[in-house]
Design an enzyme around this catalytic site. Structure first.
Site, PDB file in Angstrom:
ATOM      1  N   ASP A 160       0.854  -1.186   0.000  1.00 42.38           N
ATOM      2  CA  ASP A 160       0.000   0.000   0.000  1.00 42.38           C
ATOM      3  C   ASP A 160       0.892   1.239   0.000  1.00 42.38           C
ATOM      4  O   ASP A 160       2.006   1.197   0.534  1.00 42.38           O
ATOM      5  CB  ASP A 160      -0.897  -0.003   1.256  1.00 42.38           C
ATOM      6  CG  ASP A 160      -2.149   0.822   1.058  1.00 42.38           C
ATOM      7  OD1 ASP A 160      -3.245   0.228   0.969  1.00 42.38           O
ATOM      8  OD2 ASP A 160      -2.036   2.062   0.988  1.00 42.38           O
ATOM      9  N   THR A 212     -14.083  -3.503  -7.688  1.00 43.11           N
ATOM     10  CA  THR A 212     -15.326  -3.381  -8.464  1.00 43.11           C
ATOM     11  C   THR A 212     -15.144  -2.248  -9.466  1.00 43.11           C
ATOM     12  O   THR A 212     -14.955  -1.097  -9.079  1.00 43.11           O
ATOM     13  CB  THR A 212     -16.509  -3.075  -7.522  1.00 43.11           C
ATOM     14  OG1 THR A 212     -16.566  -4.115  -6.552  1.00 43.11           O
ATOM     15  CG2 THR A 212     -17.825  -3.013  -8.280  1.00 43.11           C
ATOM     16  N   GLU A 259     -15.226  -9.741  -6.033  1.00 41.15           N
ATOM     17  CA  GLU A 259     -15.292 -10.105  -4.625  1.00 41.15           C
ATOM     18  C   GLU A 259     -16.688  -9.787  -4.095  1.00 41.15           C
ATOM     19  O   GLU A 259     -17.222  -8.729  -4.391  1.00 41.15           O
ATOM     20  CB  GLU A 259     -14.253  -9.232  -3.897  1.00 41.15           C
ATOM     21  CG  GLU A 259     -14.124  -9.490  -2.456  1.00 41.15           C
ATOM     22  CD  GLU A 259     -13.796 -10.932  -2.205  1.00 41.15           C
ATOM     23  OE1 GLU A 259     -12.743 -11.385  -2.662  1.00 41.15           O
ATOM     24  OE2 GLU A 259     -14.604 -11.611  -1.540  1.00 41.15           O
ATOM     25  N   LYS A 267     -20.535  -8.631 -10.633  1.00 42.48           N
ATOM     26  CA  LYS A 267     -20.477  -7.917  -9.351  1.00 42.48           C
ATOM     27  C   LYS A 267     -21.518  -6.805  -9.269  1.00 42.48           C
ATOM     28  O   LYS A 267     -22.277  -6.717  -8.309  1.00 42.48           O
ATOM     29  CB  LYS A 267     -19.067  -7.347  -9.148  1.00 42.48           C
ATOM     30  CG  LYS A 267     -18.882  -6.490  -7.910  1.00 42.48           C
ATOM     31  CD  LYS A 267     -19.166  -7.260  -6.637  1.00 42.48           C
ATOM     32  CE  LYS A 267     -19.191  -6.340  -5.435  1.00 42.48           C
ATOM     33  NZ  LYS A 267     -17.916  -6.053  -4.860  1.00 42.48           N
ATOM     34  N   PHE A 285     -32.694 -10.174   2.890  1.00 38.78           N
ATOM     35  CA  PHE A 285     -32.658  -8.825   2.302  1.00 38.78           C
ATOM     36  C   PHE A 285     -34.048  -8.237   2.091  1.00 38.78           C
ATOM     37  O   PHE A 285     -34.307  -7.526   1.137  1.00 38.78           O
ATOM     38  CB  PHE A 285     -31.842  -8.818   0.984  1.00 38.78           C
ATOM     39  CG  PHE A 285     -30.412  -8.426   1.258  1.00 38.78           C
ATOM     40  CD1 PHE A 285     -29.611  -9.231   2.029  1.00 38.78           C
ATOM     41  CD2 PHE A 285     -29.886  -7.239   0.775  1.00 38.78           C
ATOM     42  CE1 PHE A 285     -28.313  -8.867   2.325  1.00 38.78           C
ATOM     43  CE2 PHE A 285     -28.584  -6.855   1.071  1.00 38.78           C
ATOM     44  CZ  PHE A 285     -27.793  -7.676   1.839  1.00 38.78           C
ATOM     45  N   LEU A 286     -34.931  -8.579   3.023  1.00 34.00           N
ATOM     46  CA  LEU A 286     -36.275  -8.002   2.976  1.00 34.00           C
ATOM     47  C   LEU A 286     -36.577  -7.278   4.285  1.00 34.00           C
ATOM     48  O   LEU A 286     -37.712  -7.218   4.725  1.00 34.00           O
ATOM     49  CB  LEU A 286     -37.320  -9.098   2.736  1.00 34.00           C
ATOM     50  CG  LEU A 286     -37.444  -9.630   1.308  1.00 34.00           C
ATOM     51  CD1 LEU A 286     -38.563 -10.659   1.222  1.00 34.00           C
ATOM     52  CD2 LEU A 286     -37.701  -8.507   0.289  1.00 34.00           C
ATOM     53  N   GLY A 300     -36.662  -0.643   6.433  1.00 34.09           N
ATOM     54  CA  GLY A 300     -36.120   0.310   7.400  1.00 34.09           C
ATOM     55  C   GLY A 300     -35.566   1.535   6.707  1.00 34.09           C
ATOM     56  O   GLY A 300     -36.128   1.990   5.698  1.00 34.09           O
ATOM     57  N   CYS A 307     -20.307   0.150  -0.757  1.00 32.92           N
ATOM     58  CA  CYS A 307     -20.509  -0.603  -2.007  1.00 32.92           C
ATOM     59  C   CYS A 307     -21.842  -0.333  -2.687  1.00 32.92           C
ATOM     60  O   CYS A 307     -21.874   0.238  -3.779  1.00 32.92           O
ATOM     61  CB  CYS A 307     -20.368  -2.091  -1.738  1.00 32.92           C
ATOM     62  SG  CYS A 307     -18.690  -2.537  -1.314  1.00 32.92           S
ATOM     63  N   LYS A 334     -22.703   3.336  -4.183  1.00 38.53           N
ATOM     64  CA  LYS A 334     -21.831   3.826  -5.266  1.00 38.53           C
ATOM     65  C   LYS A 334     -21.812   2.852  -6.449  1.00 38.53           C
ATOM     66  O   LYS A 334     -21.663   3.269  -7.594  1.00 38.53           O
ATOM     67  CB  LYS A 334     -20.413   4.137  -4.761  1.00 38.53           C
ATOM     68  CG  LYS A 334     -19.606   2.943  -4.311  1.00 38.53           C
ATOM     69  CD  LYS A 334     -18.330   2.750  -5.111  1.00 38.53           C
ATOM     70  CE  LYS A 334     -17.545   1.599  -4.555  1.00 38.53           C
ATOM     71  NZ  LYS A 334     -16.955   0.709  -5.495  1.00 38.53           N
TER      72      LYS A 334
END
Ligand code: UDX
Length: 436
Positions: free
Chosen positions: A32, A123, A150, A206, A251-252, A255, A262, A265
């Site tokens: 890095d 991504t 990923e 992805k 995923f229901l 809220g 991720c 964007k």
């Protein structure tokens, strides 16, 4: 062959990938440009919170297989290089900013040895891999490029890396696929499905997956709006439709919607890229998905005003949660933090609690007040907002909390609290998509 691996970019994805590949027995160098981050990792300290990852980092450093460096010449010996840098949204458009991918690639090229493989994990907009491969064939013709998207979720990063529900590789020839099959052999041996694709399809997999997930969340949040208008209950509706295996119950959760580094964007970058490709209309629905998502934040603020008053300046609001989801200290595009900041701007006195994300939230919004404990956060509050569904909030004793607040009034922005328990303890309980 005993492959030596490099991981370029030691953010969330990179550190997880490096530590996990090391745990499979590979020698891995993490690279890095950020010297402070690298020093931190060398000391065995994780610059962010992810369950189990700091321990894994430490055991892998101790094994001697995992090292970190800022120096690209330390990856001269590596056979396979994973590019794991970020692709944030551009400042002035929906498109993804590719500057980190481009600079990582340029810095890597002079260090590629003969027969080495560059594997993109970031991504990226569809077409990026193809362009990089063309560049590579000019600059380092004896190396090849592949894409390996990923799908890891924050909070489950290790599990999703070592036991993913599929491995997807974008390749242009059999030899490259064979190398990747060998590198991922320990994961494939668990029965993990292997999907070979071409480069553009692997990039699209992805963004398609994230678009689908975002759509599912916005779908149930749209149903929450209808339930509110019609006097229905979205949690019952979600349970009922979720029994259909074609729909599924994941995923229901209605809220305040999705956030993080991720989903938001990625759907915006997808729209921008589709427009460039002349296929704007095909993903135009994502604009509505984004709008429904942002509207969920506004709906909570409307409920707050309805419960208190249009003018919030005399009110004290306690906010439980700042992270974009539980088991993470990530506050990127966090709905919880956005709502807190908007209420603060509207004149309310806001105190926020989060078990892990308070420090990051404070960096982003220094004007917000943060409490060390739940009790301190809610003391004297006119209203409590539950915005990130940490387990510790579900375990709160509502009777005890009622004795600390000024008025026992709560809005559950995640539909995660046991309403009957709170109501029995004397609370006025409001949740998105449910009758009060
Ligand atoms: C996501 C994808 O799930 C992962 O596959 C990809 O690699 C990266 O992006 P992550 O950002 O970690 O992972 O979060 P995720 O668990 O998908 O949740 C995203 C957001 O949606 C969170 O803000 C969460 O609170 C919200 N959410 C999720 C809901 O509002 N309702 C749900 O039912 C599920």
């Amino acid at each position: 062959m005993e492959y030596r691996l490099s991981v370029i970019g030691t953010g969330y994805l990179g550190v997880t990938h490096a530590a996990c590949m090391s745990s499979l027995g590979y020698t891995v160098v993490g690279i890095d440009n950020d010297a402070q981050k690298i020093e931190c990792l060398i000391r065995g300290e994780l610059p962010f919170y992810e369950p189990g990852l700091e321990e894994l980092l430490q055991t892998q450093l101790a094994s001697g297989r995992l090292t970190f460096s800022t120096n690209y010449s330390d990856l001269d010996d590596c056979d396979v290089h994973f590019i794991c840098v970020g692709t944030p949204q551009q400042q002035d458009s929906f498109a993804a900013d590719l500057k980190y991918v481009e600079s990582a690639f340029s810095a890597l090229v002079p260090h590629l040895k003969k027969g080495s493989l560059v594997v993109g994990k970031s991504t990226v907009p569809v077409g990026t891999a193809q362009k990089l491969q063309e560049d590579l064939s000019r600059l380092a013709p004896q190396s090849d490029l592949a894409w390996n998207p990923e799908f890891l979720r924050e909070g489950f990063a290790i599990e999703d890396t070592l036991k993913p529900n599929r491995l997807v590789v974008g390749v242009t020839n059999d030899k490259t696929e064979e190398i990747l099959k060998a590198v991922f052999a320990p994961i494939i041996s668990l029965g993990t499905p292997w999907v070979r694709a071409d480069l553009p399809t692997s990039e699209l997999v992805k963004v398609a997956a994230n678009s689908f997930l975002a759509t599912k969340i916005s779908f149930i949040n749209a149903m929450a709006e209808i339930c509110e208008a019609a006097g229905g209950d979205v949690t019952v509706l979600a349970t009922a439709i979720g029994y259909d295996p074609r729909i599924g119950n994941k995923f229901l959760q209605a809220g305040i919607g999705f956030g993080g580094g991720c989903l938001p964007k990625d759907i915006r970058a997808f729209m921008a890229r589709a427009e460039e490709l002349g296929a704007k209309q095909a993903v135009e629905f994502l604009r509505e998905i984004d709008s429904i998502n942002l509207r969920a934040r506004q709906r909570v603020i409307d409920v707050v005003r309805g419960e208190l008053s249009e003018d919030l300046s005399d009110y004290r609001i306690a906010v439980l949660g700042a992270a974009f989801k539980p088991e993470s200290d990530d506050v990127r595009d966090s709905p919880a933090l956005d709502i807190s900041a908007q209420l603060l701007a509207a004149g309310a006195t806001i105190t926020v609690h989060d078990p892990k994300a308070a420090a990051n939230a404070k960096k982003r919004f220094p004007a917000l007040t943060f409490a060390e404990s739940i009790d301190e956060c809610v003391a004297g509050a006119d209203l409590v907002l539950h915005l990130t569904e940490w387990k510790m909030y579900r375990e709160i004793d509502p009777s005890h909390l009622a004795s600390l607040v000024k008025t026992p009034r709560i809005i559950d922005g995640r539909n995660a609290l046991d309403r009957d328990k709170w109501v029995a303890a004397g609370w006025t309980f409001h949740a998105l998509g449910r009758k009060s």
